[in-house]
Design a protein around this motif. Structure first.
Motif, short mmCIF file in Angstrom:
data_model
loop_
_atom_site.label_atom_id
_atom_site.label_comp_id
_atom_site.label_asym_id
_atom_site.label_seq_id
_atom_site.Cartn_x
_atom_site.Cartn_y
_atom_site.Cartn_z
N GLU A 109 32.48 -36.42 -154.01
CA GLU A 109 33.21 -37.35 -153.17
C GLU A 109 32.52 -37.61 -151.84
OE1 GLU A 109 37.35 -36.61 -152.73
OE2 GLU A 109 37.59 -36.05 -154.82
N LYS A 110 31.53 -36.79 -151.50
CA LYS A 110 30.81 -36.98 -150.25
C LYS A 110 29.82 -38.11 -150.43
CE LYS A 110 31.24 -32.31 -148.51
NZ LYS A 110 30.53 -31.13 -148.06
N LYS A 111 29.83 -39.03 -149.48
CA LYS A 111 28.92 -40.15 -149.53
C LYS A 111 27.87 -39.99 -148.45
CE LYS A 111 32.37 -43.34 -151.24
NZ LYS A 111 33.12 -44.56 -151.00
N GLU A 112 26.62 -40.16 -148.85
CA GLU A 112 25.54 -40.08 -147.88
C GLU A 112 25.25 -41.49 -147.38
OE1 GLU A 112 20.90 -38.99 -147.92
OE2 GLU A 112 22.24 -37.57 -148.91
N MET A 113 25.30 -41.65 -146.08
CA MET A 113 25.05 -42.96 -145.48
C MET A 113 23.57 -43.10 -145.19
SD MET A 113 28.25 -44.45 -144.50
CE MET A 113 27.46 -45.59 -143.44
N LYS A 114 23.02 -44.27 -145.49
CA LYS A 114 21.63 -44.58 -145.22
C LYS A 114 21.60 -45.58 -144.08
CE LYS A 114 17.22 -45.00 -146.59
NZ LYS A 114 16.28 -44.26 -145.84
N SER A 115 20.85 -45.27 -143.05
CA SER A 115 20.76 -46.14 -141.89
C SER A 115 19.77 -47.27 -142.16
CB SER A 115 20.31 -45.33 -140.68
OG SER A 115 20.15 -46.17 -139.56
N VAL A 116 20.09 -48.47 -141.65
CA VAL A 116 19.13 -49.57 -141.72
C VAL A 116 18.21 -49.54 -140.51
CG1 VAL A 116 20.65 -51.05 -143.09
CG2 VAL A 116 20.65 -51.26 -140.61
N ILE A 117 18.51 -48.66 -139.56
CA ILE A 117 17.70 -48.54 -138.36
C ILE A 117 16.54 -47.60 -138.62
CG2 ILE A 117 17.65 -47.91 -135.91
CD1 ILE A 117 20.69 -48.35 -135.85
N ASN A 118 15.34 -48.06 -138.29
CA ASN A 118 14.17 -47.20 -138.39
C ASN A 118 13.97 -46.58 -137.00
OD1 ASN A 118 11.82 -45.96 -139.22
ND2 ASN A 118 10.56 -47.76 -138.86
N ASN A 138 29.03 -45.21 -134.91
CA ASN A 138 29.55 -46.58 -135.04
C ASN A 138 28.44 -47.63 -134.87
OD1 ASN A 138 32.10 -45.57 -135.49
ND2 ASN A 138 32.78 -45.86 -133.40
N PHE A 139 27.54 -47.39 -133.92
CA PHE A 139 26.43 -48.30 -133.70
C PHE A 139 25.55 -48.35 -134.94
CE2 PHE A 139 22.01 -49.00 -132.27
CZ PHE A 139 22.16 -50.26 -131.68
N ASP A 140 25.25 -47.20 -135.48
CA ASP A 140 24.40 -47.10 -136.67
C ASP A 140 25.05 -47.79 -137.87
OD1 ASP A 140 21.92 -46.06 -137.78
OD2 ASP A 140 23.16 -44.66 -138.91
N GLN A 141 26.32 -47.54 -138.09
CA GLN A 141 27.03 -48.12 -139.24
C GLN A 141 27.21 -49.63 -139.09
OE1 GLN A 141 30.67 -45.86 -139.50
NE2 GLN A 141 29.70 -44.26 -140.71
N GLY A 142 27.36 -50.10 -137.85
CA GLY A 142 27.58 -51.53 -137.63
C GLY A 142 26.31 -52.32 -137.36
N PHE A 143 25.17 -51.65 -137.41
CA PHE A 143 23.90 -52.31 -137.10
C PHE A 143 23.60 -53.37 -138.16
CE2 PHE A 143 19.35 -52.80 -136.58
CZ PHE A 143 19.20 -52.73 -135.21
N PRO A 144 23.42 -54.63 -137.73
CA PRO A 144 23.20 -55.69 -138.71
C PRO A 144 21.81 -55.62 -139.35
CG PRO A 144 23.23 -56.57 -136.47
CD PRO A 144 23.48 -55.11 -136.37
N GLU A 145 21.78 -55.59 -140.65
CA GLU A 145 20.52 -55.52 -141.39
C GLU A 145 19.64 -56.73 -141.08
OE1 GLU A 145 19.00 -54.55 -145.90
OE2 GLU A 145 21.12 -54.42 -145.43
N SER A 146 20.26 -57.84 -140.74
CA SER A 146 19.51 -59.07 -140.46
C SER A 146 18.60 -58.97 -139.24
CB SER A 146 20.47 -60.25 -140.28
OG SER A 146 21.32 -60.02 -139.16
N VAL A 147 18.83 -58.02 -138.35
CA VAL A 147 17.98 -57.87 -137.16
C VAL A 147 17.09 -56.62 -137.23
CG1 VAL A 147 19.59 -59.14 -135.69
CG2 VAL A 147 19.67 -56.64 -135.73
N SER A 148 17.20 -55.86 -138.30
CA SER A 148 16.49 -54.59 -138.36
C SER A 148 14.97 -54.73 -138.25
CB SER A 148 16.86 -53.81 -139.62
OG SER A 148 16.47 -54.52 -140.77
N ASN A 149 14.40 -55.86 -138.67
CA ASN A 149 12.96 -56.05 -138.54
C ASN A 149 12.58 -56.82 -137.27
OD1 ASN A 149 13.96 -58.50 -139.36
ND2 ASN A 149 12.27 -58.96 -140.73
N LYS A 177 23.69 -62.18 -132.42
CA LYS A 177 23.76 -63.31 -131.49
C LYS A 177 22.64 -63.23 -130.45
CE LYS A 177 27.35 -65.86 -129.12
NZ LYS A 177 28.74 -65.85 -128.70
N ILE A 178 22.30 -62.01 -130.04
CA ILE A 178 21.29 -61.81 -129.00
C ILE A 178 19.87 -61.93 -129.55
CG2 ILE A 178 20.35 -60.08 -127.42
CD1 ILE A 178 23.23 -59.00 -127.16
N ILE A 179 19.65 -61.33 -130.71
CA ILE A 179 18.31 -61.27 -131.30
C ILE A 179 18.21 -62.31 -132.40
CG2 ILE A 179 16.62 -59.80 -132.44
CD1 ILE A 179 18.14 -57.41 -131.17
N LYS A 180 17.44 -63.31 -132.14
CA LYS A 180 17.30 -64.40 -133.13
C LYS A 180 15.92 -64.46 -133.70
CE LYS A 180 20.87 -66.82 -130.89
NZ LYS A 180 21.65 -67.79 -130.50
#
Length: 135
Positions: free
Chosen positions: A16-25, A65-76, A132-135
């Motif tokens: 039942e434990k879920k391992e979260m993977k961050s999109v942040i490098n 919360n920051f890590d979980q809410g980090f938008p994948e669209s800006v990760s690069n 919105k900030i990083i385009k």
């Protein structure tokens, strides 16, 4: 499951434990000498510095919360540095001097063109709309 598991809805089953993977490098910020690298990178992309206190519950919650809410669209489009301010207090102090922000923790700085373009602390960090900030 014991009484506390029932009350707090916790399970000891591994399935039942879920391992979260961050999109942040995350890039560890461990040395003042990295500031030149950060300023240079910030000429072509936004650079973030997340100052985190490993002993603070608020800091831990905000980081999660920051890590979980980090938008994948800006990760690069952003390089994110992680600063453990308790282990690297001298680096944390220099961040304040170098980028002209008063120390707080947790704290997020966005560096663009070598200067602080935006900074926030505590729960305000999770209110930043990076898409919105990083385009």
């Amino acid at each position: 499951m014991g009484i506390f598991g029932n009350i707090f809805n916790k399970s000891t089953e591994k399935s039942e434990k879920k391992e979260m993977k961050s999109v942040i490098n995350w890039i560890p910020l461990t040395s003042i000498s990295q500031f030149e690298e950060i300023k240079k990178k910030s000429k072509s992309k936004v650079v973030g510095i997340f100052k985190h206190s490993t002993r603070c519950v608020i800091s831990r919650t905000v980081l999660k919360n920051f890590d979980q809410g980090f938008p994948e669209s800006v990760s690069n489009k952003i390089d994110m540095y992680y600063l453990d301010l308790l282990s690297y207090r001298d680096v944390s102090n220099e961040v304040g001097y170098e980028f002209q922000v008063m120390h707080q923790s947790p704290q997020l700085l966005l560096i663009h063109n070598g200067i602080t373009a935006l900074h926030a602390s505590h729960y305000d960090i999770t209110q930043i709309n990076l898409e919105k900030i990083i385009k």
